[in-house]
Design a protein around this motif. Structure first.
Motif, PDB file in Angstrom:
ATOM      1  N   GLY A  12       0.846  -1.198   0.000  1.00 59.55           N
ATOM      2  CA  GLY A  12       0.000   0.000   0.000  1.00 59.55           C
ATOM      3  C   GLY A  12       0.879   1.245   0.000  1.00 59.55           C
ATOM      4  N   ASP A  13       0.237   2.393  -0.207  1.00 58.78           N
ATOM      5  CA  ASP A  13       0.952   3.681  -0.201  1.00 58.78           C
ATOM      6  C   ASP A  13       2.035   3.757  -1.270  1.00 58.78           C
ATOM      7  OD1 ASP A  13      -0.603   4.397   2.034  1.00 58.78           O
ATOM      8  OD2 ASP A  13       0.764   3.255   3.308  1.00 58.78           O
ATOM      9  N   GLU A  14       1.799   3.093  -2.390  1.00 66.75           N
ATOM     10  CA  GLU A  14       2.759   3.164  -3.494  1.00 66.75           C
ATOM     11  C   GLU A  14       2.544   4.428  -4.328  1.00 66.75           C
ATOM     12  OE1 GLU A  14       0.548   0.676  -3.191  1.00 66.75           O
ATOM     13  OE2 GLU A  14       1.649  -1.172  -2.740  1.00 66.75           O
ATOM     14  N   PRO A  39     -12.584   2.287   3.497  1.00 65.16           N
ATOM     15  CA  PRO A  39     -11.965   3.559   3.900  1.00 65.16           C
ATOM     16  C   PRO A  39     -10.685   3.413   4.727  1.00 65.16           C
ATOM     17  CG  PRO A  39     -13.873   3.102   5.257  1.00 65.16           C
ATOM     18  CD  PRO A  39     -13.838   2.026   4.209  1.00 65.16           C
ATOM     19  N   ASN A  40     -10.159   2.179   4.816  1.00 61.73           N
ATOM     20  CA  ASN A  40      -8.812   2.030   5.386  1.00 61.73           C
ATOM     21  C   ASN A  40      -7.762   2.582   4.420  1.00 61.73           C
ATOM     22  OD1 ASN A  40      -9.471  -0.021   3.616  1.00 61.73           O
ATOM     23  ND2 ASN A  40      -8.409  -1.628   4.726  1.00 61.73           N
ATOM     24  N   ALA A  41      -8.151   2.775   3.160  1.00 61.93           N
ATOM     25  CA  ALA A  41      -7.235   3.335   2.160  1.00 61.93           C
ATOM     26  C   ALA A  41      -7.262   4.860   2.224  1.00 61.93           C
ATOM     27  CB  ALA A  41      -7.664   2.895   0.774  1.00 61.93           C
ATOM     28  N   GLY A  42      -6.142   5.471   1.919  1.00 60.01           N
ATOM     29  CA  GLY A  42      -6.102   6.925   1.792  1.00 60.01           C
ATOM     30  C   GLY A  42      -5.303   7.262   0.552  1.00 60.01           C
ATOM     31  N   VAL A 121      -1.770  -6.806  14.750  1.00 56.38           N
ATOM     32  CA  VAL A 121      -1.835  -6.544  13.294  1.00 56.38           C
ATOM     33  C   VAL A 121      -1.542  -5.064  13.025  1.00 56.38           C
ATOM     34  CG1 VAL A 121      -3.284  -6.675  11.229  1.00 56.38           C
ATOM     35  CG2 VAL A 121      -3.547  -8.386  13.045  1.00 56.38           C
ATOM     36  N   GLY A 122      -1.964  -4.202  13.932  1.00 55.09           N
ATOM     37  CA  GLY A 122      -1.748  -2.764  13.721  1.00 55.09           C
ATOM     38  C   GLY A 122      -2.649  -2.231  12.622  1.00 55.09           C
ATOM     39  N   THR A 123      -3.943  -2.486  12.741  1.00 50.31           N
ATOM     40  CA  THR A 123      -4.874  -2.060  11.688  1.00 50.31           C
ATOM     41  C   THR A 123      -5.018  -0.536  11.665  1.00 50.31           C
ATOM     42  OG1 THR A 123      -6.869  -2.014  13.045  1.00 50.31           O
ATOM     43  CG2 THR A 123      -6.250  -4.147  12.112  1.00 50.31           C
ATOM     44  N   THR A 124      -5.730  -0.059  10.666  1.00 53.91           N
ATOM     45  CA  THR A 124      -5.973   1.376  10.556  1.00 53.91           C
ATOM     46  C   THR A 124      -7.091   1.835  11.503  1.00 53.91           C
ATOM     47  OG1 THR A 124      -7.562   1.010   8.790  1.00 53.91           O
ATOM     48  CG2 THR A 124      -5.281   1.422   8.117  1.00 53.91           C
ATOM     49  N   GLY A 125      -7.785   0.903  12.137  1.00 56.04           N
ATOM     50  CA  GLY A 125      -8.837   1.270  13.088  1.00 56.04           C
ATOM     51  C   GLY A 125     -10.066   1.874  12.424  1.00 56.04           C
ATOM     52  N   THR A 175      -7.019  -0.854  -4.156  1.00 61.24           N
ATOM     53  CA  THR A 175      -6.462  -0.146  -3.000  1.00 61.24           C
ATOM     54  C   THR A 175      -5.570  -1.110  -2.215  1.00 61.24           C
ATOM     55  OG1 THR A 175      -8.302  -0.712  -1.556  1.00 61.24           O
ATOM     56  CG2 THR A 175      -8.517   1.328  -2.836  1.00 61.24           C
ATOM     57  N   GLN A 176      -4.936  -0.584  -1.165  1.00 57.42           N
ATOM     58  CA  GLN A 176      -3.942  -1.345  -0.405  1.00 57.42           C
ATOM     59  C   GLN A 176      -2.835  -1.833  -1.356  1.00 57.42           C
ATOM     60  OE1 GLN A 176      -7.453  -1.957   0.425  1.00 57.42           O
ATOM     61  NE2 GLN A 176      -7.069  -0.406   1.960  1.00 57.42           N
ATOM     62  N   GLY A 177      -2.226  -2.974  -1.038  1.00 58.65           N
ATOM     63  CA  GLY A 177      -1.138  -3.457  -1.896  1.00 58.65           C
ATOM     64  C   GLY A 177      -1.070  -4.964  -1.830  1.00 58.65           C
ATOM     65  N   VAL A 190      -1.977  -8.582   7.551  1.00 58.11           N
ATOM     66  CA  VAL A 190      -2.602  -8.297   6.259  1.00 58.11           C
ATOM     67  C   VAL A 190      -3.936  -7.609   6.493  1.00 58.11           C
ATOM     68  CG1 VAL A 190      -1.498 -10.213   5.041  1.00 58.11           C
ATOM     69  CG2 VAL A 190      -3.631 -10.619   6.287  1.00 58.11           C
ATOM     70  N   THR A 191      -4.574  -7.194   5.403  1.00 54.93           N
ATOM     71  CA  THR A 191      -5.891  -6.594   5.505  1.00 54.93           C
ATOM     72  C   THR A 191      -6.960  -7.688   5.419  1.00 54.93           C
ATOM     73  OG1 THR A 191      -7.267  -4.763   4.722  1.00 54.93           O
ATOM     74  CG2 THR A 191      -6.076  -6.006   3.032  1.00 54.93           C
ATOM     75  N   SER A 192      -8.225  -7.314   5.319  1.00 60.49           N
ATOM     76  CA  SER A 192      -9.290  -8.297   5.508  1.00 60.49           C
ATOM     77  C   SER A 192      -9.880  -8.838   4.201  1.00 60.49           C
ATOM     78  CB  SER A 192     -10.396  -7.684   6.377  1.00 60.49           C
ATOM     79  OG  SER A 192     -10.816  -6.447   5.852  1.00 60.49           O
ATOM     80  N   ARG A 224       5.926   0.527   4.737  1.00 59.91           N
ATOM     81  CA  ARG A 224       4.892  -0.315   5.349  1.00 59.91           C
ATOM     82  C   ARG A 224       4.450   0.339   6.651  1.00 59.91           C
ATOM     83  NH1 ARG A 224       4.694  -6.861   6.287  1.00 59.91           N
ATOM     84  NH2 ARG A 224       2.481  -6.636   6.666  1.00 59.91           N
ATOM     85  N   VAL A 225       3.156   0.369   6.901  1.00 59.94           N
ATOM     86  CA  VAL A 225       2.653   0.808   8.216  1.00 59.94           C
ATOM     87  C   VAL A 225       2.015  -0.375   8.911  1.00 59.94           C
ATOM     88  CG1 VAL A 225       2.230   3.287   8.101  1.00 59.94           C
ATOM     89  CG2 VAL A 225       0.621   1.753   7.020  1.00 59.94           C
ATOM     90  N   GLY A 226       2.044  -0.385  10.223  1.00 59.77           N
ATOM     91  CA  GLY A 226       1.480  -1.498  10.977  1.00 59.77           C
ATOM     92  C   GLY A 226       2.515  -2.596  11.150  1.00 59.77           C
ATOM     93  N   GLY A 252      -1.935   8.726  10.232  1.00 57.98           N
ATOM     94  CA  GLY A 252      -0.842   9.605  10.654  1.00 57.98           C
ATOM     95  C   GLY A 252       0.353   8.853  11.221  1.00 57.98           C
ATOM     96  N   ARG A 253       0.279   7.508  11.210  1.00 60.82           N
ATOM     97  CA  ARG A 253       1.406   6.741  11.757  1.00 60.82           C
ATOM     98  C   ARG A 253       2.638   6.838  10.864  1.00 60.82           C
ATOM     99  NH1 ARG A 253      -1.084   0.818  12.409  1.00 60.82           N
ATOM    100  NH2 ARG A 253      -1.934   1.423  10.396  1.00 60.82           N
ATOM    101  N   GLN A 254       3.807   6.778  11.518  1.00 63.01           N
ATOM    102  CA  GLN A 254       5.054   6.830  10.749  1.00 63.01           C
ATOM    103  C   GLN A 254       5.212   5.526   9.961  1.00 63.01           C
ATOM    104  OE1 GLN A 254       8.404   8.451  12.909  1.00 63.01           O
ATOM    105  NE2 GLN A 254       9.701   6.879  12.008  1.00 63.01           N
TER     106      GLN A 254
HETATM  107  P1  IMP Z   1      -6.760  -2.901   8.166  1.00 57.77           P
HETATM  108  O1  IMP Z   1      -6.858  -3.002   6.694  1.00 57.77           O
HETATM  109  O2  IMP Z   1      -7.156  -1.575   8.718  1.00 57.77           O
HETATM  110  O3  IMP Z   1      -7.445  -4.066   8.857  1.00 57.77           O
HETATM  111  O4  IMP Z   1      -5.213  -3.041   8.560  1.00 57.77           O
HETATM  112  C1  IMP Z   1      -4.474  -4.255   8.316  1.00 57.77           C
HETATM  113  C2  IMP Z   1      -3.062  -3.918   7.849  1.00 57.77           C
HETATM  114  O5  IMP Z   1      -3.109  -3.325   6.558  1.00 57.77           O
HETATM  115  C3  IMP Z   1      -2.325  -2.904   8.739  1.00 57.77           C
HETATM  116  O6  IMP Z   1      -0.941  -3.205   8.711  1.00 57.77           O
HETATM  117  C4  IMP Z   1      -2.575  -1.581   8.019  1.00 57.77           C
HETATM  118  O7  IMP Z   1      -1.581  -0.619   8.304  1.00 57.77           O
HETATM  119  C5  IMP Z   1      -2.514  -2.033   6.568  1.00 57.77           C
HETATM  120  N1  IMP Z   1      -3.270  -1.185   5.624  1.00 57.77           N
HETATM  121  C6  IMP Z   1      -4.588  -1.234   5.352  1.00 57.77           C
HETATM  122  N2  IMP Z   1      -4.924  -0.347   4.404  1.00 57.77           N
HETATM  123  C7  IMP Z   1      -3.792   0.270   4.059  1.00 57.77           C
HETATM  124  C8  IMP Z   1      -3.495   1.280   3.085  1.00 57.77           C
HETATM  125  O8  IMP Z   1      -4.347   1.787   2.347  1.00 57.77           O
HETATM  126  N3  IMP Z   1      -2.184   1.674   3.003  1.00 57.77           N
HETATM  127  C9  IMP Z   1      -1.231   1.101   3.783  1.00 57.77           C
HETATM  128  N4  IMP Z   1      -1.460   0.157   4.695  1.00 57.77           N
HETATM  129  C10 IMP Z   1      -2.738  -0.264   4.821  1.00 57.77           C
END
Ligand code: IMP
Ligand code: MG
Length: 333
Positions: A12-14, A39-42, A121-125, A175-177, A190-192, A224-226, A252-254
């Protein structure tokens, strides 16, 4: 085009948002449709000095003649979506599939409070994991049940398939990667959902033979975040020194950083059947290339890096990002 799918090649974040916004402006597709988790994507892009962020709408939102669709596999947070529709004045061209799942406050609360999700996992919440869990249990509300969305409901897979049958251009935005894929990434970090090209097509309801091109987007370095492994991860000081220190656009996480990973990239090309590659943020690796738009003007080092990617991955690098503005792009198509 006619049917181009964009996906993230790493975690993600490419810089997919900027690539999609550029393609929407340049190629003027009839439809841009979002797949991916929700909406976990930005996605961030800049145009004429102004920065835009989207979490629900396709990143094609700046092109007023492109219809903006959200596929059935995508989770919708109605509040975020309605804000974005207002921000982009996209009221008359946004459509949500009747069967999109709906994120409610309880999903966000669970995402932020369950230790496994929050700390391990460190999700985006943003509630996406718990909402997809409820979808699998078949208790999740769908978009067609939400009165605030009634204006925007349609059968998105029909719209996309009819447009393709009519020979129109469709841009499918992932979205994501790749390595956040529930199936092909490093579980449990990973994501869901599956977020490879096949998963994105399933989200929007197009079959594998409908796709003409798959554009895998890689950043010139990896972030990579999380939680989860990151090969050759740099120390914070080193990342800062190289200008690779970034912060997440949703949380906003590093972001953690590492050099371009050819092995991951090679596997991503296979997982997505990529036919084209975009490399973003080349100006961070090669500052002398900032804002350049002409391949011939890139420095020898930058060209060598791109040629190395093409040699190792066996796929042409068609787009090279050289700055934050949409048009800071070398387009070799
Ligand atoms: P979730 O998708 O919020 O459940 O988070 C699961 C993992 O995917 C965590 O490591 C997040 O940081 C990561 N993640 C989810 N969506 C994105 C994204 O759009 N960009 C980067 N990391 C993401
Ligand atoms: Mg992002």
């Amino acid at each position: 085009m006619p049917c181009l799918v964009t996906v993230g090649g790493f975690f993600g974040d490419e810089g997919k948002g900027k690539i999609v916004a550029y393609l929407a402006k340049r190629d003027n597709p009839t439809i841009a449709v979002r797949g991916g988790v929700g909406p976990n994507a930005g996605h961030t892009f800049a145009f004429e000095g102004k920065e835009y962020k989207v979490r629900m709408l396709p990143s094609a939102a700046l092109n007023p003649s492109t219809r903006l669709l959200i596929g059935a596999g995508v989770l919708v947070n109605p509040r975020i979506l309605l804000n974005e529709i207002a921000m982009f004045k996209a009221d008359d061209r946004t459509y949500v599939d009747a069967q999109c799942g709906i994120i409610e406050q309880q999903h966000i609360d669970r995402d932020k409070s369950e230790d496994h999700l929050k700390s391990k996992v460190g999700t985006t919440g943003t509630g996406t994991g718990p909402a997809n869990a409820d979808r699998a249990l078949r208790t999740l509300k769908l978009a067609k049940d939400i009165p605030e969305l009634s204006l925007y409901i349609e059968d998105v897979s029909n719209s996309v398939n009819f447009a393709l049958e009519a020979g129109e251009k469709v841009l499918v935005e992932g979205t994501q990667g790749t390595y956040l894929s529930l199936f092909h990434g490093g579980y449990p970090y990973v994501t869901s959902r599956d977020v490879t090209a096949s998963g994105i097509c399933s989200d929007v309801g197009i079959g594998p033979k409908r796709v003409d091109d798959v554009l895998a987007v890689f950043k010139a370095y990896v972030t990579r975040v999380g939680g989860g492994p990151l090969e050759n991860e740099l120390s914070e000081e080193e990342a800062k020194k190289r200008g690779w220190l970034e912060f997440g656009s949703v949380t906003g996480r590093q972001r953690r950083a590492a050099p371009f990973d050819f092995e991951l990239a090679k596997k991503a090309v296979r997982l997505n059947s990529a036919t084209q590659i975009a490399v973003t943020k080349m100006d961070v690796l090669f500052p002398e290339c900032a804002r350049m738009r002409d391949w011939n003007k890139l420095s020898a080092g930058a060209k060598k890096f791109v040629e190395e990617i093409e040699g190792e991955l066996g796929v042409k690098v068609t787009l090279i990002g050289t700055g934050p503005e949409l048009d800071d792009m070398v387009d070799r198509r």
